[in-house]
Each structure stands twice: as C-alpha cells, then as structure tokens.
Design a protein around this motif. Structure first.
Motif, short mmCIF file in Angstrom:
data_model
loop_
_atom_site.label_atom_id
_atom_site.label_comp_id
_atom_site.label_asym_id
_atom_site.label_seq_id
_atom_site.Cartn_x
_atom_site.Cartn_y
_atom_site.Cartn_z
N LEU A 172 53.87 50.83 49.08
CA LEU A 172 53.77 50.85 50.54
C LEU A 172 53.83 49.44 51.11
CD1 LEU A 172 51.03 53.60 51.07
CD2 LEU A 172 53.48 53.78 51.58
N ILE A 173 53.17 48.50 50.43
CA ILE A 173 53.22 47.10 50.87
C ILE A 173 54.64 46.57 50.76
CG2 ILE A 173 52.46 44.77 50.31
CD1 ILE A 173 49.77 45.96 49.48
N ASP A 174 55.32 46.89 49.66
CA ASP A 174 56.71 46.45 49.50
C ASP A 174 57.60 47.02 50.60
OD1 ASP A 174 55.95 45.12 47.23
OD2 ASP A 174 56.65 46.67 45.84
N ARG A 175 57.39 48.27 50.94
CA ARG A 175 58.22 48.91 51.97
C ARG A 175 58.00 48.24 53.33
NH1 ARG A 175 58.95 55.41 52.79
NH2 ARG A 175 60.51 55.32 54.46
N SER A 176 56.74 47.98 53.66
CA SER A 176 56.44 47.32 54.93
C SER A 176 57.02 45.92 54.97
CB SER A 176 54.92 47.28 55.15
OG SER A 176 54.38 48.59 55.21
N GLN A 177 56.92 45.20 53.85
CA GLN A 177 57.43 43.83 53.80
C GLN A 177 58.95 43.81 53.93
OE1 GLN A 177 55.51 40.94 53.71
NE2 GLN A 177 57.51 40.09 54.23
N GLU A 178 59.63 44.71 53.25
CA GLU A 178 61.09 44.76 53.33
C GLU A 178 61.55 45.12 54.74
OE1 GLU A 178 62.70 47.29 50.36
OE2 GLU A 178 61.85 46.18 48.68
N ALA A 179 60.84 46.05 55.38
CA ALA A 179 61.19 46.43 56.75
C ALA A 179 60.98 45.25 57.70
CB ALA A 179 60.36 47.63 57.19
N ALA A 180 59.89 44.50 57.51
CA ALA A 180 59.63 43.34 58.36
C ALA A 180 60.69 42.28 58.16
CB ALA A 180 58.24 42.78 58.05
N ASP A 181 61.10 42.05 56.92
CA ASP A 181 62.15 41.05 56.64
C ASP A 181 63.48 41.46 57.26
OD1 ASP A 181 60.30 39.63 55.20
OD2 ASP A 181 60.93 40.39 53.25
N GLU A 182 63.77 42.77 57.28
CA GLU A 182 65.04 43.24 57.82
C GLU A 182 65.14 43.00 59.32
OE1 GLU A 182 67.48 47.46 58.32
OE2 GLU A 182 65.82 47.29 56.90
N TYR A 183 64.02 43.10 60.04
CA TYR A 183 64.05 42.95 61.50
C TYR A 183 63.84 41.53 61.98
CZ TYR A 183 64.15 47.99 62.07
OH TYR A 183 64.52 49.31 62.05
N ARG A 184 63.70 40.61 61.05
CA ARG A 184 63.55 39.20 61.45
C ARG A 184 64.87 38.63 61.92
NH1 ARG A 184 59.59 36.72 56.70
NH2 ARG A 184 57.70 37.79 57.36
N VAL A 244 49.88 51.94 46.58
CA VAL A 244 49.59 50.92 47.59
C VAL A 244 50.61 49.79 47.52
CG1 VAL A 244 47.93 49.16 48.30
CG2 VAL A 244 47.13 51.46 47.75
N ASN A 245 50.92 49.36 46.31
CA ASN A 245 51.89 48.27 46.16
C ASN A 245 53.26 48.66 46.69
OD1 ASN A 245 50.06 46.48 45.01
ND2 ASN A 245 50.51 47.14 42.92
N GLN A 298 60.99 56.39 43.69
CA GLN A 298 61.39 56.49 42.29
C GLN A 298 60.64 55.48 41.44
OE1 GLN A 298 63.39 58.91 40.93
NE2 GLN A 298 62.54 58.04 39.05
N GLN A 299 60.44 54.28 41.98
CA GLN A 299 59.67 53.27 41.25
C GLN A 299 58.26 53.78 40.99
OE1 GLN A 299 59.80 49.61 43.43
NE2 GLN A 299 61.97 49.26 43.04
N MET A 300 57.66 54.41 42.00
CA MET A 300 56.30 54.92 41.84
C MET A 300 56.26 56.04 40.80
SD MET A 300 53.59 55.91 44.80
CE MET A 300 54.53 57.32 45.40
N VAL A 301 57.27 56.92 40.83
CA VAL A 301 57.35 58.00 39.83
C VAL A 301 57.46 57.41 38.43
CG1 VAL A 301 58.79 59.86 38.96
CG2 VAL A 301 58.31 59.72 41.40
N ASP A 302 58.28 56.37 38.30
CA ASP A 302 58.46 55.74 36.99
C ASP A 302 57.15 55.09 36.52
OD1 ASP A 302 61.08 56.50 37.08
OD2 ASP A 302 61.84 54.56 37.76
N GLU A 303 56.45 54.44 37.44
CA GLU A 303 55.18 53.80 37.07
C GLU A 303 54.15 54.84 36.65
OE1 GLU A 303 53.86 50.19 39.36
OE2 GLU A 303 55.43 50.88 40.73
N LYS A 304 54.10 55.96 37.37
CA LYS A 304 53.15 57.01 37.01
C LYS A 304 53.47 57.58 35.62
CE LYS A 304 51.71 58.65 41.57
NZ LYS A 304 51.65 59.82 42.49
N ALA A 305 54.75 57.69 35.32
CA ALA A 305 55.13 58.17 34.00
C ALA A 305 54.67 57.21 32.91
CB ALA A 305 56.65 58.36 33.93
N VAL A 306 54.79 55.91 33.17
CA VAL A 306 54.31 54.90 32.22
C VAL A 306 52.80 55.01 32.04
CG1 VAL A 306 54.03 52.43 31.83
CG2 VAL A 306 56.23 53.32 32.64
N HIS A 307 52.09 55.17 33.16
CA HIS A 307 50.62 55.28 33.09
C HIS A 307 50.21 56.52 32.29
CE1 HIS A 307 50.59 52.94 37.16
NE2 HIS A 307 50.87 52.17 36.13
#
Length: 211
Positions: free
Chosen positions: A199-211, A196-197, A82-91
């Motif tokens: 996807l990076i956020d998703r990977s980072q949040e997943a890594a933080d969750e499993y720490r 890309v941003n 949803q964040q990506m959809v919102d950003e695309k709408a802004v662009h």
C-alpha cells in the motif's frame, strides 16, 4: 422660343441623372450593408467553429490522459497485488518448513558435548504463562482456563472464580506447541507487513506520477 425646350430637356436630363445617382447610392449602400453583415456573420461563425475545435481537442486530450492514468493505476494495482500474493506464498512455504523442523528440536537433546541424544525433558508452562503470552500478542479475551487444558493463543474464561493458584497450574503446553503457534502468528504478521508495504508503494508511485 427656340431655347426653352432645350433648357427643359437639359433640366430633365440633369434631374434624371440625379435620381439615378440617388438610386444607385441607395442600392450600393444596401449592398454594402448586406455584404458587411454577411462578412461579420462569417467571421463570427469561423471564430465559434475554431473555439469549438479547440475545446473538443482539449476534451479529447483530457479524456486520453485520464484513460492512460486509469490504465496505469489498474496495472499498478495488479502488479502490487501479485507481489503480495507471491510474498504470502513465500511466507506460507517458510512456515511449513518451520513446522517440519519442530520435531527435530523438541523431542531429543544432547546434555553434554559428545553425549548421546536423550529425550527432551518436558517443560512446564503455567496457565499464567499462557495468559501473559496471549496478552503480549494482543489476544485479548483469550486467557487460559484454570483447568490447565488451554493452548497458547486460545482458551476460555471459567464461569466460576479461579482458585488462588490457578495461574500457576500446568497449562499442558509443550515446546512444540509454542513453536507451532509462533509459526502461525509469524506468518500472519509477515503477511500484514507485506500488505502495508505494498500500500505504501502504491501511494508513493501515485504521488511520483502526479509530480
């Protein structure tokens, strides 16, 4: 003669007592063995039941944790999408704003401070300029044709060999054409950057969750 039957009776009584004692011992031993066997079986069944209970609890806990992780991952994916959809709408909205402003900066100009606006002189962009422009943005295989009718970001390769001065001929572009193209290209780049941003956020949040 009187004592003989008495002794025999006593002997028989003693023998009977011994037999009864033996029988009692055998019965008692059998009963003890059976009780011990039942006790051992009961303890084994209780231990097995406890092990099964612990195993079931562990499985239920693991399944619950997996379910919670799946729910969290789905929610995270929806939120980032949803964040990506919102950003695309802004662009897209910002690109439309740029396109609306293009005529304001590509039709007239002021030659000197305080002077009246005059028609903007036409700029000449050569076919070679278009070729390099396409090369700079990675539009490989889209050089300008030697007819001078190609636009920025698009064109066709002439079947015949171009004239020696083909890349110096007028490509027929205007300042407005270039601004319109870069508005489209900029929107595409910003959308890819947002993707890309996220996807990076998703990977980072997943890594933080499993720490």
């Amino acid at each position: 003669m009187f004592d003989t039957p008495f002794i025999t009776n006593r002997l028989n009584a003693v023998l009977s007592a011994l037999v009864l004692a033996g029988v009692a011992a055998v019965v008692a031993g059998g009963a003890g063995y059976g009780f011990g066997q039942r006790l051992a079986r009961a303890r084994g069944e209780a231990a097995l039941a406890e092990l099964q209970r612990v195993h079931a609890v562990a499985l239920a806990k693991a399944a619950d944790q997996a379910r919670l992780r799946l729910v969290a991952e789905v929610e995270r994916g929806h939120r980032l999408a949803q964040q990506m959809v919102d950003e695309k709408a802004v662009h897209a909205q910002e690109k439309r704003s740029v396109l609306r402003r293009i005529p304001n900066v590509t039709t007239v100009y002021v030659p000197a401070p305080g002077a009246a606006p005059e028609p903007l002189p036409r700029a000449v962009f050569t076919a070679g300029f278009v070729r390099e422009y396409n090369g700079a943005i990675g539009a490989i295989g889209l050089p300008a044709a030697d007819t001078g009718a190609a636009a920025a970001g698009a064109g066709a390769t002439a079947e015949a060999a171009p004239a020696p001065d083909a890349w110096l001929r007028d490509a027929g572009l205007s300042q407005a054409d270039i601004l319109a193209h870069i508005a489209d290209y900029g929107e595409r780049c910003r959308n890819l950057d947002a993707q890309v941003n996220r996807l990076i956020d998703r990977s980072q949040e997943a890594a933080d969750e499993y720490r």
